[in-house]
Design a protein around this motif. Structure first.
Motif, mmCIF file in Angstrom:
data_model
loop_
_atom_site.group_PDB
_atom_site.id
_atom_site.type_symbol
_atom_site.label_atom_id
_atom_site.label_comp_id
_atom_site.label_asym_id
_atom_site.label_seq_id
_atom_site.Cartn_x
_atom_site.Cartn_y
_atom_site.Cartn_z
ATOM 1 N N GLN A 120 0.821 -1.253 0.109
ATOM 2 C CA GLN A 120 -0.012 0.177 -0.052
ATOM 3 C C GLN A 120 0.730 1.405 -0.035
ATOM 4 O OE1 GLN A 120 -3.072 0.353 0.173
ATOM 5 N NE2 GLN A 120 -3.931 -1.898 0.451
ATOM 6 N N ARG A 121 0.188 2.439 -0.443
ATOM 7 C CA ARG A 121 0.915 3.695 -0.487
ATOM 8 C C ARG A 121 0.368 4.034 1.293
ATOM 9 N NH1 ARG A 121 0.677 7.744 -5.265
ATOM 10 N NH2 ARG A 121 2.272 8.817 -3.863
ATOM 11 N N PRO A 122 1.357 4.742 2.045
ATOM 12 C CA PRO A 122 1.173 5.003 3.371
ATOM 13 C C PRO A 122 -0.190 5.754 3.591
ATOM 14 C CG PRO A 122 3.233 5.477 2.724
ATOM 15 C CD PRO A 122 2.665 5.195 1.619
ATOM 16 N N THR A 123 -0.667 6.940 2.744
ATOM 17 C CA THR A 123 -1.824 7.574 2.790
ATOM 18 C C THR A 123 -3.011 6.574 2.870
ATOM 19 O OG1 THR A 123 -0.917 9.608 2.267
ATOM 20 C CG2 THR A 123 -3.307 9.430 2.196
ATOM 21 N N SER A 124 -3.056 5.796 1.779
ATOM 22 C CA SER A 124 -4.341 4.782 1.909
ATOM 23 C C SER A 124 -4.232 4.091 2.799
ATOM 24 C CB SER A 124 -3.972 3.691 0.397
ATOM 25 O OG SER A 124 -3.761 4.801 -0.767
ATOM 26 N N LEU A 125 -3.047 3.382 3.381
ATOM 27 C CA LEU A 125 -3.269 2.453 4.672
ATOM 28 C C LEU A 125 -3.764 3.251 5.951
ATOM 29 C CD1 LEU A 125 -2.816 -0.136 5.546
ATOM 30 C CD2 LEU A 125 -0.696 0.280 6.184
ATOM 31 N N ILE A 126 -3.100 4.340 6.001
ATOM 32 C CA ILE A 126 -3.581 5.344 7.452
ATOM 33 C C ILE A 126 -5.264 5.580 7.273
ATOM 34 C CG2 ILE A 126 -3.106 7.596 8.133
ATOM 35 C CD1 ILE A 126 -0.312 7.179 7.478
ATOM 36 N N ASN A 127 -5.534 5.996 6.012
ATOM 37 C CA ASN A 127 -6.991 6.394 5.896
ATOM 38 C C ASN A 127 -7.693 5.286 5.988
ATOM 39 O OD1 ASN A 127 -6.246 8.860 5.853
ATOM 40 N ND2 ASN A 127 -6.476 9.000 3.212
ATOM 41 N N GLN A 128 -7.439 3.953 5.467
ATOM 42 C CA GLN A 128 -8.104 2.648 5.641
ATOM 43 C C GLN A 128 -8.421 2.251 6.981
ATOM 44 O OE1 GLN A 128 -6.586 -0.415 3.111
ATOM 45 N NE2 GLN A 128 -6.929 -2.053 4.716
ATOM 46 N N HIS A 186 -11.881 2.132 9.544
ATOM 47 C CA HIS A 186 -12.487 1.180 10.232
ATOM 48 C C HIS A 186 -12.189 0.783 11.593
ATOM 49 C CE1 HIS A 186 -13.998 -0.216 6.195
ATOM 50 N NE2 HIS A 186 -13.023 0.270 5.749
ATOM 51 N N HIS A 187 -11.232 1.852 11.904
ATOM 52 C CA HIS A 187 -10.747 1.488 13.593
ATOM 53 C C HIS A 187 -10.050 0.539 13.868
ATOM 54 C CE1 HIS A 187 -13.348 4.867 14.501
ATOM 55 N NE2 HIS A 187 -14.633 4.343 13.867
ATOM 56 N N GLU A 188 -9.180 0.011 12.703
ATOM 57 C CA GLU A 188 -8.506 -1.013 12.934
ATOM 58 C C GLU A 188 -6.905 -0.740 12.993
ATOM 59 O OE1 GLU A 188 -10.841 -3.775 9.846
ATOM 60 O OE2 GLU A 188 -8.787 -2.800 9.139
ATOM 61 N N TYR A 230 -4.317 14.201 6.070
ATOM 62 C CA TYR A 230 -4.792 15.427 6.923
ATOM 63 C C TYR A 230 -3.980 15.259 8.318
ATOM 64 C CZ TYR A 230 -8.325 15.354 3.234
ATOM 65 O OH TYR A 230 -9.017 15.788 2.292
ATOM 66 N N GLY A 231 -3.230 14.070 8.551
ATOM 67 C CA GLY A 231 -2.339 14.303 9.462
ATOM 68 C C GLY A 231 -1.163 15.318 9.762
ATOM 69 N N HIS A 232 -0.284 15.197 10.506
ATOM 70 C CA HIS A 232 0.835 16.107 10.519
ATOM 71 C C HIS A 232 2.157 15.541 10.220
ATOM 72 C CE1 HIS A 232 -1.276 19.621 12.144
ATOM 73 N NE2 HIS A 232 -1.931 18.585 13.035
ATOM 74 N N ASN A 233 2.217 14.210 10.072
ATOM 75 C CA ASN A 233 3.413 13.442 9.943
ATOM 76 C C ASN A 233 3.220 11.945 9.820
ATOM 77 O OD1 ASN A 233 5.834 11.750 10.531
ATOM 78 N ND2 ASN A 233 6.911 13.647 10.595
ATOM 79 N N SER A 239 1.652 8.987 12.320
ATOM 80 C CA SER A 239 0.444 8.180 12.008
ATOM 81 C C SER A 239 0.557 7.230 11.867
ATOM 82 C CB SER A 239 -0.145 8.767 10.800
ATOM 83 O OG SER A 239 -0.506 10.127 10.898
ATOM 84 N N LEU A 240 1.343 6.388 11.414
ATOM 85 C CA LEU A 240 1.695 4.840 11.351
ATOM 86 C C LEU A 240 2.087 4.247 12.526
ATOM 87 C CD1 LEU A 240 3.531 4.822 7.911
ATOM 88 C CD2 LEU A 240 1.323 3.863 8.402
ATOM 89 N N LEU A 241 3.091 5.100 13.538
ATOM 90 C CA LEU A 241 3.265 4.520 14.862
ATOM 91 C C LEU A 241 2.228 4.168 15.723
ATOM 92 C CD1 LEU A 241 6.476 6.442 15.282
ATOM 93 C CD2 LEU A 241 6.500 4.025 15.196
ATOM 94 N N LYS A 242 1.128 5.021 15.407
ATOM 95 C CA LYS A 242 -0.303 4.924 16.217
ATOM 96 C C LYS A 242 -1.145 3.930 16.063
ATOM 97 C CE LYS A 242 -0.559 10.104 16.834
ATOM 98 N NZ LYS A 242 -1.378 11.160 16.558
ATOM 99 N N LEU A 243 -0.771 3.053 14.755
ATOM 100 C CA LEU A 243 -1.446 1.935 14.118
ATOM 101 C C LEU A 243 -0.905 0.745 14.452
ATOM 102 C CD1 LEU A 243 -2.650 3.861 11.184
ATOM 103 C CD2 LEU A 243 -4.104 3.370 13.170
ATOM 104 N N CYS A 244 0.509 0.597 14.875
ATOM 105 C CA CYS A 244 1.010 -0.640 14.597
ATOM 106 C C CYS A 244 1.821 -1.016 15.745
ATOM 107 C CB CYS A 244 1.717 -0.939 13.307
ATOM 108 S SG CYS A 244 3.457 0.227 13.402
#
Length: 406
Positions: A108-116, A120-122, A146-149, A153-158
């Protein structure tokens, strides 16, 4: 038959001992921190051509195979491979479509994964990021971020991120990273840094690599040496059309030979053609590539001029580089100068609200242009051809080249 980009990044390409050890170290790090309360980050650094993407491709394949092994710590984990470079993403997805255990949706591209994930709150377990120096470091509404970095954003998800970082390949202000900025951002997290040294792409003498690094680093023009041509086809041209003809000839012999250029020529994202003209030479910039094939592997692009955006991350056999109007010889004839007033790639240098100091912005523009030149000079596996727009720089380089070849 596999194309060259796919073959280079294939998980079945035999790694070197250094690469194998690095893959094992990264896997050990992932297993050790997979269930930590706070995210952990494994950082791989190294210059262009040192095999960073090869390591990531093989690492991701191995951990994805382990997700199907019920005895593995990776069993049933959710993992993603990310890259912001659309041309490189095509290659990874092509590989995924041909190999068992790999799915295109995991690339994935990072933006697509972050938004996805946010929609879905995943969350996910492991993220591997190629070319992390291309991650957005500010909001970009045009690209729906729409995040700042993106890294934050990714560190909050994994749980674990494995990232490749090369400060010399940062090309845009909206993705403005330095090693100090990255270290400051990662300070709250568990991290491990490793560095790759060996140059795999260019079959060139170390003296030529040093010449390029000085050209794009401290901007000092070292003397050209006869050793530059040991096992490598290095040439300086005084005529851009002659360089084009030489590249066409090498493309017929070996394939994957292309003309590329720095900024400094008319270039607008309006869907029309914009030409680079140098005397008898006249070719259009690369067009947006809507196909699933990387730009350099489309036969017709021998009649276009590639940009940093179509070539970054890819191997060419031969590259003919036009050093455009932004690249000049200093008045004392000893150094390279970057004339920021000649920049035509306006998208790369849009103003940032968090960079108010005019000197900081100027320094960043100079450095980003030097980074682009470094990346373009290191595209060619078998050869590098150069033509300079600036008459003084062209005369200096061509005169030295004639001397070492007589």
């Amino acid at each position: 038959m596999q194309n060259q980009a796919t073959e280079k990044l294939s998980p079945f390409k035999t790694p070197t001992q250094e690469q194998s050890e690095l893959i094992n170290d990264a896997k050990d790090f992932i297993y050790a921190h997979l269930h930590d309360a706070t995210p952990a980050v494994f950082v791989i650094t190294g210059d262009a051509g040192t095999g960073k993407s090869v390591v990531l491709s093989q690492l991701f394949y191995q951990i994805q195979q382990a997700t199907h092994d019920n005895t593995s710590d990776m069993a049933n984990t959710s993992n993603y491979f990310m890259v912001n470079h659309p041309e490189l993403l095509k290659v990874y997805r092509h590989i995924a479509g041909e190999l068992p255990g790999l799915l295109k949706k995991n690339f994935q591209r990072p933006t697509s994964l972050i938004n996805q994930m946010n929609k879905h709150h995943e969350t996910f377990d492991v993220g591997i990021i190629d070319e992390s120096h291309l991650l957005l470091s500010q909001p970009d509404h045009y690209n729906n971020y729409y995040g700042h970095n993106q890294l934050l954003s990714l560190l909050k998800l994994c749980h674990v991120l494995v990232i490749v970082f090369d400060a010399h390949q940062v090309l845009r202000l909206k993705t403005y990273w330095t090693q100090d900025r990255l270290k400051k951002l990662l300070a709250p997290y568990t991290q491990h840094w490793v560095h790759l040294n060996h140059q795999f792409r260019m079959q060139a003498d170390d003296s030529l690599i040093s010449w390029i690094n000085h050209f794009t680093g401290d901007r000092i023009l070292l003397p050209l040496q006869k050793s530059f041509r040991h096992h490598y086809d290095f040439r300086i041209f005084s005529d851009a059309e002659e360089m084009r003809q030489a590249i066409v000839s090498q493309n017929k012999r070996f394939g994957l030979a292309r003309i590329v250029s720095t900024t400094g020529y008319p270039s607008t994202l309006d869907g029309g053609q914009h030409f680079i003209t140098e005397g008898r030479f006249k070719l259009p910039w690369d067009q947006y590539n809507y196909t699933s094939t990387p730009w350099a592997e489309i036969p017709q692009t021998i009649n276009e001029v590639g940009s940093i955006y179509t070539c970054q991350g890819f191997d060419l056999n031969y590259v003919g580089l036009i050093l455009g109007p932004v690249v000049k010889l200093s008045s004392d004839g000893q150094k390279v100068e970057i004339d920021t007033s000649k920049i035509t790639d306006v998208e790369s240098f849009k103003h940032r609200t968090d960079m108010a100091d005019p000197q900081e912005i100027l320094n960043a523009k100079i450095q980003l242009n030097l980074n682009a030149i470094n990346v373009l000079m290191k595209r060619g596996v078998k050869g590098l051809y150069l033509f300079a727009h600036d008459p003084a720089l062209r005369t200096r380089l061509y005169s030295e080249y004639q001397i070492i070849n007589h």
